[in-house]
Scaffold this motif. Structure first.
Motif, PDB file in Angstrom:
ATOM      1  N   PRO A  95       2.831 113.589  23.853  1.00  0.00           N
ATOM      2  CA  PRO A  95       3.413 114.403  22.778  1.00  0.00           C
ATOM      3  C   PRO A  95       4.932 114.481  22.924  1.00  0.00           C
ATOM      4  O   PRO A  95       5.486 114.201  23.986  1.00  0.00           O
ATOM      5  CB  PRO A  95       2.764 115.770  23.000  1.00  0.00           C
ATOM      6  CG  PRO A  95       2.464 115.806  24.469  1.00  0.00           C
ATOM      7  CD  PRO A  95       2.097 114.402  24.841  1.00  0.00           C
ATOM      8  N   ARG A  96       5.603 114.814  21.843  1.00  0.00           N
ATOM      9  CA  ARG A  96       7.056 115.018  21.890  1.00  0.00           C
ATOM     10  C   ARG A  96       7.345 116.147  22.872  1.00  0.00           C
ATOM     11  O   ARG A  96       6.676 117.183  22.860  1.00  0.00           O
ATOM     12  CB  ARG A  96       7.569 115.367  20.497  1.00  0.00           C
ATOM     13  CG  ARG A  96       9.087 115.402  20.388  1.00  0.00           C
ATOM     14  CD  ARG A  96       9.530 115.374  18.945  1.00  0.00           C
ATOM     15  NE  ARG A  96      10.971 115.502  18.834  1.00  0.00           N
ATOM     16  CZ  ARG A  96      11.605 116.602  18.444  1.00  0.00           C
ATOM     17  NH1 ARG A  96      10.897 117.672  18.095  1.00  0.00           N
ATOM     18  NH2 ARG A  96      12.917 116.639  18.373  1.00  0.00           N
ATOM     19  N   ARG A  97       8.357 115.956  23.722  1.00  0.00           N
ATOM     20  CA  ARG A  97       8.608 116.900  24.811  1.00  0.00           C
ATOM     21  C   ARG A  97      10.082 116.849  25.221  1.00  0.00           C
ATOM     22  O   ARG A  97      10.786 115.881  24.940  1.00  0.00           O
ATOM     23  CB  ARG A  97       7.744 116.576  26.022  1.00  0.00           C
ATOM     24  CG  ARG A  97       8.122 115.273  26.728  1.00  0.00           C
ATOM     25  CD  ARG A  97       7.510 114.064  26.073  1.00  0.00           C
ATOM     26  NE  ARG A  97       8.174 112.825  26.433  1.00  0.00           N
ATOM     27  CZ  ARG A  97       7.948 111.667  25.811  1.00  0.00           C
ATOM     28  NH1 ARG A  97       7.109 111.596  24.810  1.00  0.00           N
ATOM     29  NH2 ARG A  97       8.587 110.585  26.174  1.00  0.00           N
ATOM     30  N   PRO A  98      10.570 117.883  25.936  1.00  0.00           N
ATOM     31  CA  PRO A  98      11.908 117.808  26.529  1.00  0.00           C
ATOM     32  C   PRO A  98      11.971 116.657  27.518  1.00  0.00           C
ATOM     33  O   PRO A  98      11.012 116.382  28.237  1.00  0.00           O
ATOM     34  CB  PRO A  98      12.068 119.162  27.227  1.00  0.00           C
ATOM     35  CG  PRO A  98      11.118 120.068  26.520  1.00  0.00           C
ATOM     36  CD  PRO A  98       9.950 119.211  26.152  1.00  0.00           C
ATOM     37  N   MET A  99      13.138 116.009  27.572  1.00  0.00           N
ATOM     38  CA  MET A  99      13.241 114.815  28.414  1.00  0.00           C
ATOM     39  C   MET A  99      14.694 114.596  28.803  1.00  0.00           C
ATOM     40  O   MET A  99      15.598 114.667  27.966  1.00  0.00           O
ATOM     41  CB  MET A  99      12.710 113.616  27.620  1.00  0.00           C
ATOM     42  CG  MET A  99      12.631 112.308  28.370  1.00  0.00           C
ATOM     43  SD  MET A  99      11.806 111.070  27.308  1.00  0.00           S
ATOM     44  CE  MET A  99      11.898 109.630  28.372  1.00  0.00           C
ATOM     45  N   THR A 100      14.931 114.358  30.088  1.00  0.00           N
ATOM     46  CA  THR A 100      16.279 114.094  30.566  1.00  0.00           C
ATOM     47  C   THR A 100      16.471 112.618  30.888  1.00  0.00           C
ATOM     48  O   THR A 100      15.504 111.878  31.052  1.00  0.00           O
ATOM     49  CB  THR A 100      16.603 114.892  31.839  1.00  0.00           C
ATOM     50  OG1 THR A 100      15.768 114.431  32.908  1.00  0.00           O
ATOM     51  CG2 THR A 100      16.409 116.379  31.626  1.00  0.00           C
ATOM     52  N   ARG A 101      17.724 112.240  30.981  1.00  0.00           N
ATOM     53  CA  ARG A 101      18.109 110.924  31.498  1.00  0.00           C
ATOM     54  C   ARG A 101      18.742 111.161  32.864  1.00  0.00           C
ATOM     55  O   ARG A 101      19.698 111.920  33.006  1.00  0.00           O
ATOM     56  CB  ARG A 101      19.095 110.236  30.560  1.00  0.00           C
ATOM     57  CG  ARG A 101      19.544 108.855  31.032  1.00  0.00           C
ATOM     58  CD  ARG A 101      20.532 108.214  30.055  1.00  0.00           C
ATOM     59  NE  ARG A 101      19.875 107.793  28.824  1.00  0.00           N
ATOM     60  CZ  ARG A 101      19.988 108.419  27.657  1.00  0.00           C
ATOM     61  NH1 ARG A 101      20.713 109.535  27.564  1.00  0.00           N
ATOM     62  NH2 ARG A 101      19.378 107.966  26.583  1.00  0.00           N
ATOM     63  N   THR A 102      18.174 110.534  33.906  1.00  0.00           N
ATOM     64  CA  THR A 102      18.654 110.744  35.270  1.00  0.00           C
ATOM     65  C   THR A 102      20.013 110.095  35.466  1.00  0.00           C
ATOM     66  O   THR A 102      20.211 108.930  35.106  1.00  0.00           O
ATOM     67  CB  THR A 102      17.649 110.160  36.288  1.00  0.00           C
ATOM     68  OG1 THR A 102      16.371 110.740  36.054  1.00  0.00           O
ATOM     69  CG2 THR A 102      18.083 110.469  37.707  1.00  0.00           C
ATOM     70  N   GLY A 103      20.922 110.838  36.052  1.00  0.00           N
ATOM     71  CA  GLY A 103      22.290 110.363  36.205  1.00  0.00           C
ATOM     72  C   GLY A 103      22.430 109.105  37.032  1.00  0.00           C
ATOM     73  O   GLY A 103      22.135 109.094  38.216  1.00  0.00           O
ATOM     74  N   GLY A 104      22.870 108.022  36.398  1.00  0.00           N
ATOM     75  CA  GLY A 104      23.221 106.809  37.114  1.00  0.00           C
ATOM     76  C   GLY A 104      22.068 105.893  37.457  1.00  0.00           C
ATOM     77  O   GLY A 104      22.252 104.690  37.585  1.00  0.00           O
ATOM     78  N   SER A 105      20.842 106.408  37.586  1.00  0.00           N
ATOM     79  CA  SER A 105      19.729 105.567  38.013  1.00  0.00           C
ATOM     80  C   SER A 105      18.884 105.054  36.851  1.00  0.00           C
ATOM     81  O   SER A 105      18.055 104.172  37.025  1.00  0.00           O
ATOM     82  CB  SER A 105      18.822 106.343  38.978  1.00  0.00           C
ATOM     83  OG  SER A 105      18.131 107.370  38.290  1.00  0.00           O
ATOM     84  N   SER A 144      24.064 118.456  35.793  1.00  0.00           N
ATOM     85  CA  SER A 144      24.298 118.008  37.166  1.00  0.00           C
ATOM     86  C   SER A 144      24.729 116.540  37.199  1.00  0.00           C
ATOM     87  O   SER A 144      24.575 115.804  36.210  1.00  0.00           O
ATOM     88  CB  SER A 144      23.034 118.195  38.006  1.00  0.00           C
ATOM     89  OG  SER A 144      22.577 119.519  37.957  1.00  0.00           O
ATOM     90  N   ARG A 145      25.236 116.135  38.372  1.00  0.00           N
ATOM     91  CA  ARG A 145      25.583 114.736  38.611  1.00  0.00           C
ATOM     92  C   ARG A 145      24.822 114.244  39.828  1.00  0.00           C
ATOM     93  O   ARG A 145      24.627 114.981  40.786  1.00  0.00           O
ATOM     94  CB  ARG A 145      27.090 114.550  38.823  1.00  0.00           C
ATOM     95  CG  ARG A 145      27.881 114.702  37.536  1.00  0.00           C
ATOM     96  CD  ARG A 145      29.351 114.314  37.698  1.00  0.00           C
ATOM     97  NE  ARG A 145      30.006 114.256  36.416  1.00  0.00           N
ATOM     98  CZ  ARG A 145      30.025 113.198  35.615  1.00  0.00           C
ATOM     99  NH1 ARG A 145      29.424 112.083  36.020  1.00  0.00           N
ATOM    100  NH2 ARG A 145      30.637 113.221  34.450  1.00  0.00           N
ATOM    101  N   HIS A 146      24.382 112.998  39.766  1.00  0.00           N
ATOM    102  CA  HIS A 146      23.600 112.417  40.855  1.00  0.00           C
ATOM    103  C   HIS A 146      24.468 112.339  42.111  1.00  0.00           C
ATOM    104  O   HIS A 146      25.584 111.815  42.062  1.00  0.00           O
ATOM    105  CB  HIS A 146      23.112 111.022  40.463  1.00  0.00           C
ATOM    106  CG  HIS A 146      21.993 110.519  41.314  1.00  0.00           C
ATOM    107  ND1 HIS A 146      22.180 110.086  42.610  1.00  0.00           N
ATOM    108  CD2 HIS A 146      20.659 110.385  41.057  1.00  0.00           C
ATOM    109  CE1 HIS A 146      21.029 109.694  43.103  1.00  0.00           C
ATOM    110  NE2 HIS A 146      20.081 109.871  42.195  1.00  0.00           N
ATOM    111  N   PRO A 147      23.976 112.883  43.261  1.00  0.00           N
ATOM    112  CA  PRO A 147      24.800 112.889  44.476  1.00  0.00           C
ATOM    113  C   PRO A 147      25.105 111.506  45.030  1.00  0.00           C
ATOM    114  O   PRO A 147      26.039 111.345  45.798  1.00  0.00           O
ATOM    115  CB  PRO A 147      23.961 113.710  45.460  1.00  0.00           C
ATOM    116  CG  PRO A 147      22.565 113.612  44.953  1.00  0.00           C
ATOM    117  CD  PRO A 147      22.676 113.529  43.466  1.00  0.00           C
TER     118      PRO A 147
END
Length: 282
Positions: A95-105, A144-147
């Motif tokens: 189903p349609r849902r909240p979704m992030t894009r992981t920083g850099g990876s 946030s930013r990927h460490p």
């Protein structure tokens, strides 16, 4: 420092967040994980004390389940997108849902409601490259930013949680993550036993201690906490496989190499199970 808009928006939705060091995966202060909050006054104070920090959301109090999907590359070996695509083709669309894009990876995190379903939280379940997060586990969210890569975490267009509410976990996914039934235990032979609720609290504290272990002492902390949890497993109120999975997830978050973490957990749990915890319940 003002509260980042992304953090203010999720806090208003009841998501419990805490500040995280932007160079490691540890909280900005001892006990940060347990202190996670959606109170804007508390979050504003954290913003002043830890400007530029990263942020994590804790699943349990936020009533969330998150599925971390890895992109094969520099930071991950398994292709979680291919694995998820195969599952969707077999079992049906998500189903349609909240979704992030992981920083850099190039990875992604999918968010769903968690209404108390019993779910496993082991890395690589239900397939390599897919990491479920629930209960006391936490995951990084924008801005946030990927460490490692330095890339920014962002919400996918039209998929921020204030634009689309987390839907229920699809039945087929919940079924695949359902833990096996617990074996029946005969407590009549052991009048000194501990409660499952207390044991779960101890496990969540152990996970937090491992995730925030000081530099240079992470493996010692993992060994100590594994032994401690092993005693509760030996008492018959914690499943050893569930404990092992939770500790492995925490060790991975702390950056402990897999083989080293696996061997340390195995040794600690075995030692603890030989000396089970005993406490008379009320």
């Amino acid at each position: 420092m003002p509260i980042p808009p992304d953090i203010e928006n999720v806090a208003l939705l009841g998501w419990h967040v805490y500040p995280m060091n932007n160079r490691t995966k540890a909280g900005c202060f001892k006990g940060a994980h347990a202190a996670a909050s959606c109170d804007l006054d508390i979050i504003e104070r954290w913003c002043r004390e830890y400007p530029g920090c990263n942020w994590r959301v804790v699943m349990g109090p936020s009533r969330l389940f998150a599925l971390d999907v890895d992109r094969a590359g520099k930071t991950h070996k398994a292709d979680g997108f291919a694995a998820l695509r195969g599952l969707v083709e077999k079992h049906g669309p998500l189903p349609r849902r909240p979704m992030t894009r992981t920083g850099g990876s190039g990875g992604a995190v999918l968010f769903f409601q968690h209404n108390g379903e019993e779910l496993r939280g082991a890395s690589g379940c239900p397939a390599p490259g897919l990491d479920p997060h629930r209960n006391g586990q936490a995951i990084v969210i924008p801005p946030s930013r990927h460490p490692v890569t330095g890339g920014a975490y962002t919400w996918r267009r039209g998929c921020a949680p204030w634009e689309v509410a987390p839907p229920p976990i699809p039945d087929w996914l919940a079924h695949m993550l359902r833990p096996p039934p617990e074996p029946e235990r005969d407590y009549s032979r052991n009048p000194f036993y501990v409660t499952n609720d207390r044991a779960f609290q101890v496990l969540m504290k152990a996970v937090h201690e491992v995730e925030t272990a000081p530099s240079g002492g992470s493996n010692d902390t993992l060994n100590k906490q594994s032994y401690r949890i092993g005693r509760w497993c030996g008492a018959g109120v914690l499943d050893p496989s569930e404990a092992r999975e939770s500790l492995l997830v925490a060790a991975r978050a702390r950056g402990i190499p897999f083989r080293e973490a696996r061997d340390t957990i195995r040794s600690g749990l075995r030692g603890g199970m030989r000396n089970p915890h005993r406490e008379r319940t009320a």
